[in-house]
Design a protein around this motif. Sequence first.
Motif, PDB file in Angstrom:
ATOM      1  N   ILE A  55      -8.280   0.160  -1.462  1.00  0.00           N
ATOM      2  CA  ILE A  55      -8.547  -1.055  -1.476  1.00  0.00           C
ATOM      3  C   ILE A  55      -8.408  -1.941  -0.528  1.00  0.00           C
ATOM      4  O   ILE A  55      -8.358  -2.519   0.673  1.00  0.00           O
ATOM      5  CB  ILE A  55      -9.154  -1.789  -2.703  1.00  0.00           C
ATOM      6  CG1 ILE A  55     -10.076  -1.342  -3.508  1.00  0.00           C
ATOM      7  CG2 ILE A  55      -8.678  -3.747  -2.793  1.00  0.00           C
ATOM      8  CD1 ILE A  55     -10.395  -1.811  -5.359  1.00  0.00           C
ATOM      9  N   LEU A  56      -6.853  -1.605  -0.832  1.00  0.00           N
ATOM     10  CA  LEU A  56      -5.588  -2.213  -0.014  1.00  0.00           C
ATOM     11  C   LEU A  56      -5.735  -1.761   1.570  1.00  0.00           C
ATOM     12  O   LEU A  56      -5.164  -2.563   2.358  1.00  0.00           O
ATOM     13  CB  LEU A  56      -3.916  -1.994  -0.747  1.00  0.00           C
ATOM     14  CG  LEU A  56      -3.681  -2.352  -1.271  1.00  0.00           C
ATOM     15  CD1 LEU A  56      -2.474  -2.195  -2.146  1.00  0.00           C
ATOM     16  CD2 LEU A  56      -3.351  -3.714  -1.336  1.00  0.00           C
TER      17      LEU A  56
ATOM     18  N   THR B 249      -4.659   7.841  -8.884  1.00  0.00           N
ATOM     19  CA  THR B 249      -4.447   7.569  -9.229  1.00  0.00           C
ATOM     20  C   THR B 249      -3.533   6.361  -7.813  1.00  0.00           C
ATOM     21  O   THR B 249      -3.746   5.305  -7.678  1.00  0.00           O
ATOM     22  CB  THR B 249      -3.501   7.316 -10.161  1.00  0.00           C
ATOM     23  OG1 THR B 249      -2.065   7.839 -10.840  1.00  0.00           O
ATOM     24  CG2 THR B 249      -4.655   7.604 -10.922  1.00  0.00           C
TER      25      THR B 249
ATOM     26  N   ASN C 210       1.134  -0.911   0.125  1.00  0.00           N
ATOM     27  CA  ASN C 210      -0.026  -0.138   0.626  1.00  0.00           C
ATOM     28  C   ASN C 210       0.888   1.168  -0.318  1.00  0.00           C
ATOM     29  O   ASN C 210       0.848   2.520  -0.557  1.00  0.00           O
ATOM     30  CB  ASN C 210      -0.971   0.386   1.187  1.00  0.00           C
ATOM     31  CG  ASN C 210      -1.996   0.860   0.788  1.00  0.00           C
ATOM     32  OD1 ASN C 210      -2.461   1.530  -0.284  1.00  0.00           O
ATOM     33  ND2 ASN C 210      -3.183   0.744   1.950  1.00  0.00           N
TER      34      ASN C 210
ATOM     35  N   VAL D 115       2.105   1.633  -3.196  1.00  0.00           N
ATOM     36  CA  VAL D 115       1.372   2.629  -4.315  1.00  0.00           C
ATOM     37  C   VAL D 115       0.788   4.108  -4.268  1.00  0.00           C
ATOM     38  O   VAL D 115       0.813   4.528  -4.921  1.00  0.00           O
ATOM     39  CB  VAL D 115      -0.535   1.389  -3.718  1.00  0.00           C
ATOM     40  CG1 VAL D 115      -1.764   2.187  -4.726  1.00  0.00           C
ATOM     41  CG2 VAL D 115      -0.774   0.196  -4.928  1.00  0.00           C
TER      42      VAL D 115
ATOM     43  N   TYR E 229      -6.852   1.803  -5.697  1.00  0.00           N
ATOM     44  CA  TYR E 229      -5.751   0.550  -5.251  1.00  0.00           C
ATOM     45  C   TYR E 229      -5.511   0.597  -3.916  1.00  0.00           C
ATOM     46  O   TYR E 229      -5.425  -0.381  -2.929  1.00  0.00           O
ATOM     47  CB  TYR E 229      -5.149  -0.040  -6.633  1.00  0.00           C
ATOM     48  CG  TYR E 229      -5.823  -0.505  -7.584  1.00  0.00           C
ATOM     49  CD1 TYR E 229      -6.151  -1.774  -8.039  1.00  0.00           C
ATOM     50  CD2 TYR E 229      -4.692   0.225  -8.715  1.00  0.00           C
ATOM     51  CE1 TYR E 229      -6.298  -2.528  -8.805  1.00  0.00           C
ATOM     52  CE2 TYR E 229      -4.989  -0.104 -10.128  1.00  0.00           C
ATOM     53  CZ  TYR E 229      -6.369  -1.583  -9.803  1.00  0.00           C
ATOM     54  OH  TYR E 229      -7.199  -2.240 -11.260  1.00  0.00           O
TER      55      TYR E 229
END
Length: 157
Positions: A120-121, A112, A102, A105, A117
């Motif tokens: 969600i993580l 983005t 995470n 990311v 993502y």
Amino acid sequence: MDFPHPPSTAAIAGHPIHATLVPFPIVCFTLALFTDIAYWQTSNLMWHHFSAWLLFAGLVFGVLAGLAGAVDFLFSRDVRAQRPAWPHAIGNVIVLGLAFWNTLVHAGDGWTAIVPYGLILSAVTVLLLIVTAWLGRSLVFRYGVGVSNDQYNNDQY
């Protein structure tokens, strides 16, 4: 049924280090989820920065707590013998892995980096953290891991 009370092998003055450090990553990863949600709703870059710093702090304290927990786990057969010990340990390794992923990311730019993502993580990390925290509390409150009966029999706590 009476269980042995395995002492913490990683302790300072009888106080388990693992139990002292664990609240920090729990709070940091949970707040990272909240700041991700705030960023998703507002697109204010401040929330992205908060998330990144919270993930970093959670990882630092999570690794420190994990090291102390690993000492307790690896050097005490009585700790490893408790039913929740293995799922707690493996689950927390997965939590730290998810948080590290995470963090990578979140190192991206703006929208983005978080949607979808990162968000969600963060959510999966917190959900798994709830399970591992439940197992950890079970180790303490049900099986007495790190609980010293001597602390309750004198006035030095």
